[in-house]
Write a protein that holds these residues in place. Structure first.
Motif, PDB file in Angstrom:
ATOM      1  N   GLU A   1       6.435  44.911  83.681  1.00 17.35           N
ATOM      2  CA  GLU A   1       5.356  44.203  82.987  1.00 17.35           C
ATOM      3  C   GLU A   1       4.072  45.020  83.039  1.00 17.35           C
ATOM      4  O   GLU A   1       3.355  45.140  82.047  1.00 17.35           O
ATOM      5  CB  GLU A   1       5.099  42.847  83.649  1.00 17.35           C
TER       6      GLU A   1
ATOM      7  N   ASP B   1       5.441  43.630  88.992  1.00 19.02           N
ATOM      8  CA  ASP B   1       6.676  44.194  88.454  1.00 19.02           C
ATOM      9  C   ASP B   1       6.276  45.286  87.468  1.00 19.02           C
ATOM     10  O   ASP B   1       5.518  45.040  86.523  1.00 19.02           O
ATOM     11  CB  ASP B   1       7.483  43.100  87.743  1.00 19.02           C
TER      12      ASP B   1
ATOM     13  N   LYS C   1       6.231  46.214  93.394  1.00 18.75           N
ATOM     14  CA  LYS C   1       6.369  44.760  93.485  1.00 18.75           C
ATOM     15  C   LYS C   1       6.422  44.270  94.928  1.00 18.75           C
ATOM     16  O   LYS C   1       6.297  43.081  95.195  1.00 18.75           O
ATOM     17  CB  LYS C   1       7.590  44.284  92.699  1.00 18.75           C
TER      18      LYS C   1
END
Ligand SMILES: Cc1cc2nc3c(=O)[nH]c(=O)nc-3n(C[C@H](O)[C@H](O)[C@H](O)COP(=O)(O)OP(=O)(O)OC[C@H]3O[C@@H](n4cnc5c(N)ncnc54)[C@H](O)[C@@H]3O)c2cc1C
Lengths: 312, 249
Positions: A299, A296, A279
């Protein structure tokens, strides 16, 4: 020149790494014998006999070698190896344990973790976590060498060497085997897998590694980790990739939630294609990644699993 | 029982290593030097054994130039009792280091010798095993747990397949892996106290050891640099590239 290769195995099967060590031996040139030391190693000896370029397989089958105790193995290797110009083994934890001990018994230096053979006495090896590459020349009469298996393409298994039993039994009486905790996994072996997906501190806990395992299952990949993930107890030590862990060089390496410290890069930067999911767009891992995804991981990883299922 | 710990002065692990333009080695001029991280773990383990009442005295030894005394002082500040400096400006390779340590072991007669599994400069991973061979001792390499019981030590080792525990007769050699412990920091009062702890100096010649190197370094080069690639916008693009561009899945 005559070269003795010490087979790496688990008493039941020959490790792929041994075939890479034979390849390194071929690069040196000369007659190649393989020593299989262990307990009930008939199948291992047969497999070693198939390694292309091997002249003879010597088998030391005895309980004294069953757990690869360095004190016993090194005495055997020093005695059998006396008659050779080179003694080679894979730079795994077994080879790293008994080879320096055998070298000292022979009063010769060891050249550790070679990645290239320049000539019969000159070898190339990484130092400083791979930040420098040294070419070293050995002046010893017997060259004791550990080989980085990922740096040499395994020889074919098309040979048919003679197998010969040795009756030398060396039990130094200094050590005994107490027990082991083997990490059992149905996934491919980390060190030789074609695809590796590794998680770092960004994974947050061991449970979250299941996300990586699911992706690994789609790809037939092995799962690795950074030191930070191992230190934090997310996953066992044998999953650590890096300067002081395992060296991997798969076709595809996916680093998830790993910042890319130099000690980690030392273990994976020879991978063909590197993917980083992180990230932090400034993370150093992006400097070595062929494909970087700033996202992220919580996800991106489930999405990755879904997308991969569509195409593989 | 007496514990001997060997420590090495190396480039600090945070320093970005640079190869010298003439390819003779890496540039160590004006870079931060420190105790090898695995040696710090070795010192810490010895100190913990002393705190548990298992070890009675900790002797720390380092081989190297005068400046290696800094690392010995660091170990003394962390809890070692006494230092031995084997002073030399020559390059000392693993086999010769093991021979020097063997001669120290013969004089000091420790029950346990603890070393780091590898030094982060030469990355050899040899000295502990060689010392054990030359001294006729058992070896517990890549240790993640060390338990002394009577005249034996049980060492749990980090191996490729997981963990393996061996029992060694004492005296024995242990080399440390990362998970053995987390080293403490030296406190200021202890750093001050360490200055007064005894530190003996000797030389390879005094110890009667020939340290001539068996391996010569012909050249040292920078590794082939990897080019940074591209950033992808999303997972779909990533999978597409892996499949159709890199062709690795
Ligand atoms: C002697 C010595 C030997 C060592 N040997 C090794 C070794 O063999 N192997 C090794 O790996 N390390 C080794 N190290 C440790 C190394 O220096 C680093 O500390 C370690 O690699 C860091 O691990 P990491 O990248 O997982 O953690 P961090 O550096 O903490 O990085 C975590 C990353 O995760 C990212 N992240 C966090 N949350 C998310 C999220 N939700 N989504 C996406 N990304 C996220 C962060 O942006 C960060 O970049 C060694 C160190 C020493 C001193």
């Amino acid at each position: 020149m005559s070269i003795l290769v010490i087979a790496e195995h688990d008493n039941s099967s020959l490790k792929q790494a041994t075939l890479s060590v034979v390849a390194a031996a071929k690069a040196i040139g000369g007659d190649i014998d393989v020593l299989v030391a262990g307990e009930n190693v008939g199948a291992v000896a047969e497999a070693a006999a198939k390694a292309e370029g091997v002249n003879k397989v010597l088998v030391a089958d005895n309980a004294a070698y069953g757990h690869f105790l360095a004190e016993n193995l090194s005495e055997l290797v020093a005695e059998v190896g006396k008659g050779y110009s080179h003694i080679l083994a894979a730079a795994g934890t077994t080879g790293k344990d008994f080879m320096p001990r055998a070298a000292a018994l022979l009063d010769v230096a060891q050249v550790s973790d070679i990645i290239r053979v320049e000539s019969d006495d000159t070898f190339v090896r990484p130092i400083y976590a791979g930040n420098a590459i040294a070419t070293v020349k050995s002046s010893d009469s017997i060259k004791v060498i550990t080989v980085r298996p990922t740096a040499f393409d395994a020889v074919a298994e098309s040979g048919s060497a003679a197998v010969e039993a040795l009756d030398t039994v060396k039990d130094a009486g200094l050590s005994t085997f107490v027990g082991e905790e083997k990490a059992e996994s149905d996934r491919p072996d980390l060190a030789s897998a074609g695809i590796v997906i590794s998680g770092g501190r960004g994974m947050q806990n061991g449970d979250n590694f299941k996300m990586l395992e699911q992706v690994a299952d789609v790809l037939g990949a092995a799962v690795g980790a950074s030191r930070a993930a191992v230190d934090a107890g997310f996953v066992p030590n044998d999953m650590q990739v890096g300067q002081t862990g395992k060296i991997v060089a798969p076709q595809l390496y996916v680093a998830v939630g790993i910042s890319g410290a130099i000690q980690h890069l030392a273990g994976m930067s020879d991978s063909k294609v590197i993917v980083a999911i992180n990230k932090d767009e400034e993370a150093p891992i992006f400097q070595v990644a062929d494909y970087g995804l700033v996202a992220d991981l919580f996800e991106a990883v489930p999405q990755l699993e879904e997308e991969l299922k569509k195409v593989v | 029982m007496k514990v001997l710990v060997a420590v090495k002065r190396v480039i600090d692990y945070n320093v970005k290593v640079r190869v010298k333009p003439d390819n003779t080695g890496v540039d160590l001029a004006n870079v931060k030097m420190a105790m090898n991280p695995f040696c710090e773990i070795a010192v810490e383990e010895a100190v913990r054994l002393k705190e548990k009442g298992v070890a009675s005295e900790i002797v720390v030894v380092s081989i190297g130039p005068k400046a290696a005394q800094e690392q010995i002082r660091t170990a003394l500040a962390l809890g070692a009792d006494r230092g031995i400096h084997v002073e030399t400006d020559e390059e000392v390779q693993s086999l010769e280091a093991a021979k020097l340590l063997k001669s120290v072991v013969e004089k000091e007669e420790p029950k346990l010798v603890i070393l780091g599994k590898q030094s982060i400069d030469s990355d050899n991973n040899q000295t502990g095993q060689m010392l054990a061979a030359l001294s006729g001792m058992g070896q517990g390499t890549f240790a993640s747990e060390v338990v002394v019981e009577g005249d034996k030590v049980n060492v749990t080792r980090e191996v490729d397949g997981g963990l393996m525990t061996v029992a060694l007769n004492l005296p024995a050699v242990v080399t440390t892996d990362l998970r053995l412990n987390e080293p403490r920091y030296a406190s200021l009062p202890n750093i001050m106290k360490a200055k007064k702890k005894p530190l003996d100096t000797t030389t390879p010649a005094d110890l009667g050891v020939d340290i001539a190197a068996r391996l010569s370094t012909l050249k040292v080069e920078a590794p082939a640099a990897r080019q940074a690639g591209v950033k992808v916008a999303d997972v779909a693009e990533l999978v597409d590239k892996l499949k159709n561009e890199a062709k690795v899945i």
